[in-house]
Structures are given as C-alpha cells and as structure tokens.
Write an enzyme that holds these catalytic residues in place. Sequence first.
Site, PDB file in Angstrom:
ATOM      1  N   TYR A 162     -97.519  83.001  -1.228  1.00 43.68           N
ATOM      2  CA  TYR A 162     -98.200  84.242  -1.635  1.00 43.68           C
ATOM      3  C   TYR A 162     -98.868  84.878  -0.417  1.00 43.68           C
ATOM      4  O   TYR A 162     -99.419  84.170   0.430  1.00 43.68           O
ATOM      5  CB  TYR A 162     -99.274  83.962  -2.700  1.00 43.68           C
ATOM      6  CG  TYR A 162     -98.698  83.442  -3.993  1.00 43.68           C
ATOM      7  CD1 TYR A 162     -98.211  84.309  -4.967  1.00 43.68           C
ATOM      8  CD2 TYR A 162     -98.615  82.075  -4.241  1.00 43.68           C
ATOM      9  CE1 TYR A 162     -97.655  83.840  -6.155  1.00 43.68           C
ATOM     10  CE2 TYR A 162     -98.061  81.591  -5.423  1.00 43.68           C
ATOM     11  CZ  TYR A 162     -97.582  82.474  -6.369  1.00 43.68           C
ATOM     12  OH  TYR A 162     -97.030  82.006  -7.540  1.00 43.68           O
ATOM     13  N   SER A 163     -98.837  86.199  -0.368  1.00 49.91           N
ATOM     14  CA  SER A 163     -99.531  86.899   0.725  1.00 49.91           C
ATOM     15  C   SER A 163    -101.025  86.874   0.473  1.00 49.91           C
ATOM     16  O   SER A 163    -101.481  86.982  -0.673  1.00 49.91           O
ATOM     17  CB  SER A 163     -99.091  88.358   0.781  1.00 49.91           C
ATOM     18  OG  SER A 163     -97.734  88.445   1.090  1.00 49.91           O
TER      19      SER A 163
ATOM     20  N   CYS B  64     -93.256  95.865   1.848  1.00 52.30           N
ATOM     21  CA  CYS B  64     -93.449  94.594   1.136  1.00 52.30           C
ATOM     22  C   CYS B  64     -93.180  94.752  -0.352  1.00 52.30           C
ATOM     23  O   CYS B  64     -93.600  95.734  -0.963  1.00 52.30           O
ATOM     24  CB  CYS B  64     -94.885  94.105   1.344  1.00 52.30           C
ATOM     25  SG  CYS B  64     -95.171  92.462   0.676  1.00 52.30           S
TER      26      CYS B  64
HETATM   27  P1  NAP Z   1     -91.786  95.002 -10.324  1.00 51.49           P
HETATM   28  O1  NAP Z   1     -92.966  95.131 -11.217  1.00 51.49           O
HETATM   29  O2  NAP Z   1     -90.534  94.407 -10.869  1.00 51.49           O
HETATM   30  O3  NAP Z   1     -91.384  96.403  -9.708  1.00 51.49           O
HETATM   31  C1  NAP Z   1     -92.303  97.251  -9.102  1.00 51.49           C
HETATM   32  C2  NAP Z   1     -91.730  98.625  -9.056  1.00 51.49           C
HETATM   33  O4  NAP Z   1     -90.595  98.657  -8.174  1.00 51.49           O
HETATM   34  C3  NAP Z   1     -91.233  99.090 -10.402  1.00 51.49           C
HETATM   35  O5  NAP Z   1     -91.636 100.414 -10.591  1.00 51.49           O
HETATM   36  C4  NAP Z   1     -89.730  98.985 -10.278  1.00 51.49           C
HETATM   37  O6  NAP Z   1     -89.055  99.918 -11.109  1.00 51.49           O
HETATM   38  C5  NAP Z   1     -89.561  99.368  -8.835  1.00 51.49           C
HETATM   39  N1  NAP Z   1     -88.226  99.048  -8.298  1.00 51.49           N
HETATM   40  C6  NAP Z   1     -87.265  98.258  -8.822  1.00 51.49           C
HETATM   41  N2  NAP Z   1     -86.169  98.271  -8.050  1.00 51.49           N
HETATM   42  C7  NAP Z   1     -86.446  99.084  -7.013  1.00 51.49           C
HETATM   43  C8  NAP Z   1     -85.688  99.513  -5.889  1.00 51.49           C
HETATM   44  N3  NAP Z   1     -84.443  99.093  -5.665  1.00 51.49           N
HETATM   45  N4  NAP Z   1     -86.281 100.354  -5.014  1.00 51.49           N
HETATM   46  C9  NAP Z   1     -87.545 100.773  -5.200  1.00 51.49           C
HETATM   47  N5  NAP Z   1     -88.303 100.431  -6.261  1.00 51.49           N
HETATM   48  C10 NAP Z   1     -87.761  99.582  -7.157  1.00 51.49           C
HETATM   49  O7  NAP Z   1     -92.250  94.240  -9.011  1.00 51.49           O
HETATM   50  P2  NAP Z   1     -92.819  92.754  -8.918  1.00 51.49           P
HETATM   51  O8  NAP Z   1     -92.231  91.909  -9.995  1.00 51.49           O
HETATM   52  O9  NAP Z   1     -94.289  92.842  -8.800  1.00 51.49           O
HETATM   53  O10 NAP Z   1     -92.168  92.283  -7.582  1.00 51.49           O
HETATM   54  C11 NAP Z   1     -92.859  92.276  -6.390  1.00 51.49           C
HETATM   55  C12 NAP Z   1     -92.056  91.573  -5.337  1.00 51.49           C
HETATM   56  O11 NAP Z   1     -92.943  91.416  -4.240  1.00 51.49           O
HETATM   57  C13 NAP Z   1     -91.558  90.181  -5.738  1.00 51.49           C
HETATM   58  O12 NAP Z   1     -90.226  90.069  -5.341  1.00 51.49           O
HETATM   59  C14 NAP Z   1     -92.451  89.258  -4.907  1.00 51.49           C
HETATM   60  O13 NAP Z   1     -91.773  88.091  -4.529  1.00 51.49           O
HETATM   61  C15 NAP Z   1     -92.731  90.125  -3.701  1.00 51.49           C
HETATM   62  N6  NAP Z   1     -93.931  89.782  -2.941  1.00 51.49           N
HETATM   63  C16 NAP Z   1     -95.047  89.337  -3.552  1.00 51.49           C
HETATM   64  C17 NAP Z   1     -96.133  88.966  -2.785  1.00 51.49           C
HETATM   65  C18 NAP Z   1     -97.379  88.372  -3.404  1.00 51.49           C
HETATM   66  O14 NAP Z   1     -98.248  87.938  -2.639  1.00 51.49           O
HETATM   67  N7  NAP Z   1     -97.521  88.291  -4.691  1.00 51.49           N
HETATM   68  C19 NAP Z   1     -96.094  89.129  -1.398  1.00 51.49           C
HETATM   69  C20 NAP Z   1     -94.938  89.607  -0.805  1.00 51.49           C
HETATM   70  C21 NAP Z   1     -93.862  89.964  -1.587  1.00 51.49           C
HETATM   71  P3  NAP Z   1     -88.211  99.515 -12.413  1.00 51.49           P
HETATM   72  O15 NAP Z   1     -88.563  98.115 -12.794  1.00 51.49           O
HETATM   73  O16 NAP Z   1     -88.644 100.513 -13.435  1.00 51.49           O
HETATM   74  O17 NAP Z   1     -86.778  99.655 -12.020  1.00 51.49           O
END
Ligand code: NAP
Length: 388
Positions: free
Chosen positions: A179-180, A346
């Site tokens: 996690y970040s 990110c």
């Molecule tokens: P999410 O809720 O599934 O999506 C966030 C937004 O991104 C939604 O509006 C979604 O739209 C949109 N989206 C989907 N596909 C896209 C695309 N191809 N281009 C641009 N926008 C798009 O996001 P999440 O589940 O929070 O995912 C976050 C990601 O960040 C995870 O993969 C996680 O591993 C990563 N991450 C997390 C951390 C942390 O510390 N927690 C740190 C670094 C990275 P729709 O769903 O309406 O299509």
Amino acid sequence: MNMPSETIRQHLIDPELCIRCNTCEETCPVDAISNDGRNYVVDPALCDGCRSCVDPCPTGAINIWLPVAGSQVYSRDEQFRWDSLPEPDVGATPLLLDDSQGGRGQAGAVVENLFSLRHPALATLSVNIRLTTPNSGVDIHHIVLDLSTQHFPFLEGQSVGIVPPGLDEHGKPHSMRLYSVASSRGGEAGESGQLALTVKRVVDDHQGQERPGVCSNYLCSLAPGSEVRVVGPFGVDFLMPVETVPIVMICTGTGIAPMRAILQRLQVIGQADAGRLLLFYGGRSLEALAYREELHKLQESHALDLELALSRQPGQPRRYVQDALEERHDVLTRLLAEGRVHLYLCGLKGMEQGVFEALQSLCARRGLDWDALRRAMAEQSRLHVETY
Ligand code: NAP
C-alpha cells in the site's frame, strides 16, 4: 552447495518480497521472467542481466543477485517451489542488492527495506474510518498505523507491505500486500510515527466473481488497538522532486494515496500553490471519492488546481481522467513545453494507455512531440508511474 572460485551472480526474485504485480514479466525484453500463478522466476538461460526489470519493481524483490557456483544455478522449476530465497553459502557474500547502475532517481539517503518479513515492524492500528458512503458501492478506509514505538522513517511516494495473519489456500503464510503511504513524512496530522494508508475493501476478482481480498478485508475490519505487521518502507521512484517545480498528479480510485502524502508535504513546507499543482482524480461518483472534503478545501484556498473525473454519474456521459486532461490542454502543454514539470500517475493499470494517448493527442495539437517529451521526462526522473 560449495563455492568454488568460478562463482556467478544469479539474478533471482525474492518470493517473500514479491507482490505478484507482473511488472517484471511485462518489462523483461527477452522474456526471461515467467510465473506459475504463485511465484515469479527468472530463467537463467535467458536473462542477460540487462536490469530493465529492476527499477520498475515496486518492492526491490527483483534486485537479488545471489552468488552461486556456475555449475549450480537454480533452475526455473526450483525457483517455482521456493517460499523464500535460499541462504547463501557460509563464507559467500550474502544476498546482493545491486545498485551498481545507480539510476534510482532521488534515492540519496532514502531508507528502504528497513523491516523485512522475518523482522516486521509491529504497528498498532490507531484509526480506521470509512471514507465513502454506504450507497457509493465502494468501501474505502482511511487507516492510520502507529509506528511511534520503533524507528520507521518513510517519505511521500513510498509504500509499505502489510502482512495479513493466517495461511493461504496452500497452507503457507499469506504474502504481504503493498500500500502507498497516504501521509507525509512528519506523520498523519503532524504526529510523528503515524502512517496513513488508503485501503479499498476488495470484494470480487477482475472477472467480477465474488472473491474477498485477504488483506484489504483484514485491514478494513480491524479494530483500533490491534497489532499490524508492517514491512518496508519500499520504493524511490515515486518520491517528490527536491526542487520547487510544477507537479501534475493523475490518479484513479485509491491511487489518491500517494498524492495525498505529496499534498500534505507541500502544505507543510508552504509550497501548495494552485499555480503549479494540478490533481486529476477519477472515481465513479463524488461519494466514491476518498478525501473529497480535504481536497475541496485545498481547492478553495487556491492551494490546488483540482479536476475530478466522475465515470458513473446518472444521465451524464462517462468521464475518465484522460477526458479531463484533454480539457486542460492549455495548461498541460505549457507545462510540458517548459520542461520542468514532474508527472505522477497512480491507480488502475488500465488508465496508463488512455492517459498517455491523451497527452500525445494534446501535445500533437500544439506541435509538441510527446514521445520525445516522455523520453526526456523518464531520463530526468520526472515521470513517475505506479499502476497496478
Ligand atoms: P476503481 O474504483 O475501480 O476506479 C476508479 C475510477 O477509474 C473509476 O471511475 C473507473 O471508472 C475509472 N477507470 C476504469 N478504467 C479506466 C481507464 N482505463 N482509464 C481511466 N479511468 C478508468 O479504482 P480502484 O479499485 O480504487 O483501483 C485503484 C487502483 O490503484 C488499484 O489497482 C490499486 O492497486 C492501485 N493503487 C492503490 C494504492 C493504495 O495505496 N491503495 C496505491 C497505488 C496504486 P469505471 O469503473 O466507471 O469504468
């Protein structure tokens, strides 16, 4: 294994530090890296030691160069069976973390890998707050870990590993999840040793089948006062620039975590200024966004230029961060042309392509060569990408 004079340094992946993000396999130009669904391994017959995979690895799990007798290199099959790295022979140089090529940007005195899986830091969960409303369909928590009883330094842009208790379906201890850090180096709310995370409760897999995430459910359900095993800190590729330069941050979902840490730090040092600080933040709805009130306050006080991209607004067309980038082409092309801006990306892996295509298209309209700009940014450590 005995260690005759003919010793080579075999490139390996530490199965305990690896978070199975697939970045190395995607990066390797000679297809030397593969996985069996459990371990990622390096084929000694194919790896030419080019190191392309080393910098993109978020935990440093791949930066292992173990001294072995030339005739006894570990095969792929052996590596697939590992739960941890083999011990080096007595008298041999221990595991080598190779930084001979430098190139990790602003690493400098940054501390990495201070606490290992075998010797994790023991934090106490001090805060666990749900950030999103129940009707948002997304359960994101703000978690604060109290690490004040041990020396656990961290910087904005670094990550930590959390080790959930219990065993996996193979009867092995769960692997750590990354996690970040979502708070600045001075600690959450300015309290030293308080490290914040932004955790989304995972309920299904990529195919939409019900499959609760082990670590996210553990953390999101954890009561204050509980002990949490923490590994790291990891990473130097997402650190903040040392100089005062424009910063453009683009994130989706919980990808907001490192951006929040950066914003906190800029406020502490008096450099949060909407004139050179842009945040593009994508989520399904306002209710599904983390930290929206604090972001709104920053926007109101002209500390931040904020663009939200909401994808599932009733009656509205889908809007992604890349659409918001297109709309702000004026400021973005000006910053890109000036050649000092740092770009932070990110969140979802899937956003990368759309974001880079949008930047290419808006640059083309202004006669700018995005490919050349991107190369220069990467070479000058001004392009920071952390997508999974
Ligand atoms: P999410 O809720 O599934 O999506 C966030 C937004 O991104 C939604 O509006 C979604 O739209 C949109 N989206 C989907 N596909 C896209 C695309 N191809 N281009 C641009 N926008 C798009 O996001 P999440 O589940 O929070 O995912 C976050 C990601 O960040 C995870 O993969 C996680 O591993 C990563 N991450 C997390 C951390 C942390 O510390 N927690 C740190 C670094 C990275 P729709 O769903 O309406 O299509």
